[in-house]
Enzyme design. Sequence first.
Site, short mmCIF file in Angstrom:
data_model
loop_
_atom_site.label_atom_id
_atom_site.label_comp_id
_atom_site.label_asym_id
_atom_site.label_seq_id
_atom_site.Cartn_x
_atom_site.Cartn_y
_atom_site.Cartn_z
N GLY A 1 -0.73 -9.59 -6.99
CA GLY A 1 0.70 -9.90 -7.16
C GLY A 1 1.52 -8.63 -7.18
CB SER B 1 4.59 -8.16 -1.65
OG SER B 1 3.71 -7.22 -1.12
CB SER C 1 -4.14 -12.73 0.57
OG SER C 1 -3.30 -12.08 1.48
CD GLU D 1 -3.99 -3.14 -1.25
OE1 GLU D 1 -3.56 -2.97 -2.41
OE2 GLU D 1 -3.42 -3.88 -0.43
CD GLU E 1 6.81 1.85 10.87
OE1 GLU E 1 6.13 1.21 10.02
OE2 GLU E 1 7.07 1.38 11.99
C1 LIG Z 1 -1.94 -10.24 6.21
C2 LIG Z 1 -1.14 -9.77 5.01
C3 LIG Z 1 -1.65 -9.97 3.73
C4 LIG Z 1 -0.91 -9.57 2.61
N1 LIG Z 1 -1.40 -9.83 1.35
C5 LIG Z 1 -0.69 -9.46 0.26
C6 LIG Z 1 -1.18 -9.75 -1.05
O1 LIG Z 1 -2.23 -10.35 -1.22
N2 LIG Z 1 -0.43 -9.36 -2.10
C7 LIG Z 1 0.75 -8.68 -1.96
O2 LIG Z 1 1.34 -8.32 -2.97
N3 LIG Z 1 1.26 -8.42 -0.73
C8 LIG Z 1 0.56 -8.79 0.39
N4 LIG Z 1 1.06 -8.54 1.64
C9 LIG Z 1 2.39 -7.97 1.77
C10 LIG Z 1 2.39 -6.52 2.26
O3 LIG Z 1 1.96 -5.65 1.26
C11 LIG Z 1 3.82 -6.23 2.74
O4 LIG Z 1 4.01 -7.01 3.90
C12 LIG Z 1 4.05 -4.77 3.04
O5 LIG Z 1 4.02 -4.00 1.88
C13 LIG Z 1 5.40 -4.57 3.76
O6 LIG Z 1 6.42 -5.14 3.02
P1 LIG Z 1 7.47 -6.17 3.68
O7 LIG Z 1 6.68 -7.26 4.35
O8 LIG Z 1 8.45 -6.58 2.63
O9 LIG Z 1 8.17 -5.37 4.83
P2 LIG Z 1 9.37 -4.30 4.68
O10 LIG Z 1 9.17 -3.48 3.45
O11 LIG Z 1 10.64 -5.03 4.81
O12 LIG Z 1 9.11 -3.41 5.93
C14 LIG Z 1 9.29 -3.93 7.25
C15 LIG Z 1 9.29 -2.77 8.22
O13 LIG Z 1 10.39 -1.91 7.92
C16 LIG Z 1 10.02 -0.56 8.16
N5 LIG Z 1 10.17 0.22 6.93
C17 LIG Z 1 10.29 -0.24 5.66
N6 LIG Z 1 10.41 0.78 4.78
C18 LIG Z 1 10.34 1.93 5.50
C19 LIG Z 1 10.38 3.32 5.17
N7 LIG Z 1 10.51 3.74 3.90
N8 LIG Z 1 10.27 4.21 6.19
C20 LIG Z 1 10.12 3.81 7.49
N9 LIG Z 1 10.08 2.50 7.86
C21 LIG Z 1 10.18 1.56 6.89
C22 LIG Z 1 8.59 -0.57 8.65
O14 LIG Z 1 8.60 -0.64 10.07
C23 LIG Z 1 8.05 -1.88 8.14
O15 LIG Z 1 6.98 -2.34 8.92
C24 LIG Z 1 0.35 -8.94 2.77
C25 LIG Z 1 0.85 -8.74 4.07
C26 LIG Z 1 0.14 -9.15 5.17
C27 LIG Z 1 0.72 -8.94 6.54
#
Ligand SMILES: Cc1cc2nc3c(=O)[nH]c(=O)nc-3n(C[C@H](O)[C@H](O)[C@H](O)COP(=O)(O)OP(=O)(O)OC[C@H]3O[C@@H](n4cnc5c(N)ncnc54)[C@H](O)[C@@H]3O)c2cc1C
Length: 373
Positions: free
Chosen positions: A127, A129, A161, A244, A360
């Site tokens: 837990g 994100s 997940s 991780e 990134e």
């Molecule tokens: C298959 C899968 C399983 C997952 N499982 C879990 C889980 O079990 N538990 C959990 O807590 N989370 C989980 N996640 C979430 C994952 O940790 C987040 O998707 C990840 O941290 C990115 O956060 P976001 O999706 O909010 O994207 P955002 O933070 O919105 O980022 C989107 C894009 O914006 C750009 N960006 C953002 N910030 C920056 C920066 N500082 N510099 C440059 N570019 C930037 C990058 O291109 C990035 O790819 C999972 C994700 C996936 C895809």
Amino acid sequence: MNPSPGPDSCAALRVQVRTLTAEWRDAGRYTPRSDCWLRSFDLEFSKELASRGLIAMTYPEEFGGSGRTNVERLAVTEELLRAGAPVAAHWIGDRQIGPSILRHGSRGLQAEIVPRIAAGEAVFCLGMSEPEAGSDLASVRTTAEPAEGGWRINGHKIWTSQAHLATHIYLLARTDRSGRKHEGLTEFVVDMDADGVSVTPIVDLSGEHHFNEVRFENVLVPAHRVIGEVGGGWRQVVEQLSFERGGAERVLSSYPVLVELLAEAARRADDRELQSLLGSLVARLAVLRRLCFEVARAMDAGEAPVQQAASLKYLGNAFERDVIEALRRTGRCLDAAPDSVFGQALLASPGFGLRGGAAEVLLSLIARQEARS
Ligand SMILES: Cc1cc2nc3c(=O)[nH]c(=O)nc-3n(C[C@H](O)[C@H](O)[C@H](O)COP(=O)(O)OP(=O)(O)OC[C@H]3O[C@@H](n4cnc5c(N)ncnc54)[C@H](O)[C@@H]3O)c2cc1C
């Protein structure tokens, strides 16, 4: 510091895992799949591994572990990933929650939770994100406020997940809003069946349900379920992320595809372009495996190798993506069924560079650490 394992010990472990996975596969008890560590869930298989001492390998014996090294654990995780085995039930608990509780948790929390992870009984989800806190994890808004007997949790996690199958959730929550955003964060272990915890499925683009949203409404968590220091969660979670990010699963999620592609290349011996593409992938895999072993050795030295693990994940995800590109090059993905190893890897691939930290963001972390050194 754990002593170095002899080469015989790793070789014996590899044989043990290959024998076990072949038995289960041949008996039709599982079908190999891509991205197995996240999506292939079978509690019975996890318990079988536990009974053979193949979970919690690095944990102390007093908490149900085997007191082995991270290098030996890597030999086992590599074989499980290569076999596409159903390991999702124990993966998160074994990989990062047990080690994190062993590093920072109270003795009581260690005694309560770690043996249950080692036995394959405690199934953890992560837990971290939230809708407004992914890459910028320190912006989490889920709150934990002091209450009689512990803490009262309110908030909302997303992309969790396997939360629908988990017995426990690791939770990062805000316990103090007065300081800077990296301060005032605290880590908790919460029971998934606690009053006020609710789970809603999110179906992904392949039609699979492994993601969830998890909501907390006035959930009471006992005081002893805090991991480590109240308000010290940021430093601890950064360390946890090295566990991780620093494993072979950041390289081998699409390994079953690579194996099929190598078989294809053997059939197309006169396709020079394909031969050269796969030759370069195999060479990169050899380099990445060396990096995996370096990270494991750093963990055996008692470190939390934050920068090395971020580098491994960045390069490993680029490799996994290029395995998919090679698949595209063969044209085999055009008619890939969603439940084939090709289809599974293709549909999982958009998440490779996001989960566990966006590419990134990892680059920024590596650059910042480099500037400091
Ligand atoms: C298959 C899968 C399983 C997952 N499982 C879990 C889980 O079990 N538990 C959990 O807590 N989370 C989980 N996640 C979430 C994952 O940790 C987040 O998707 C990840 O941290 C990115 O956060 P976001 O999706 O909010 O994207 P955002 O933070 O919105 O980022 C989107 C894009 O914006 C750009 N960006 C953002 N910030 C920056 C920066 N500082 N510099 C440059 N570019 C930037 C990058 O291109 C990035 O790819 C999972 C994700 C996936 C895809």
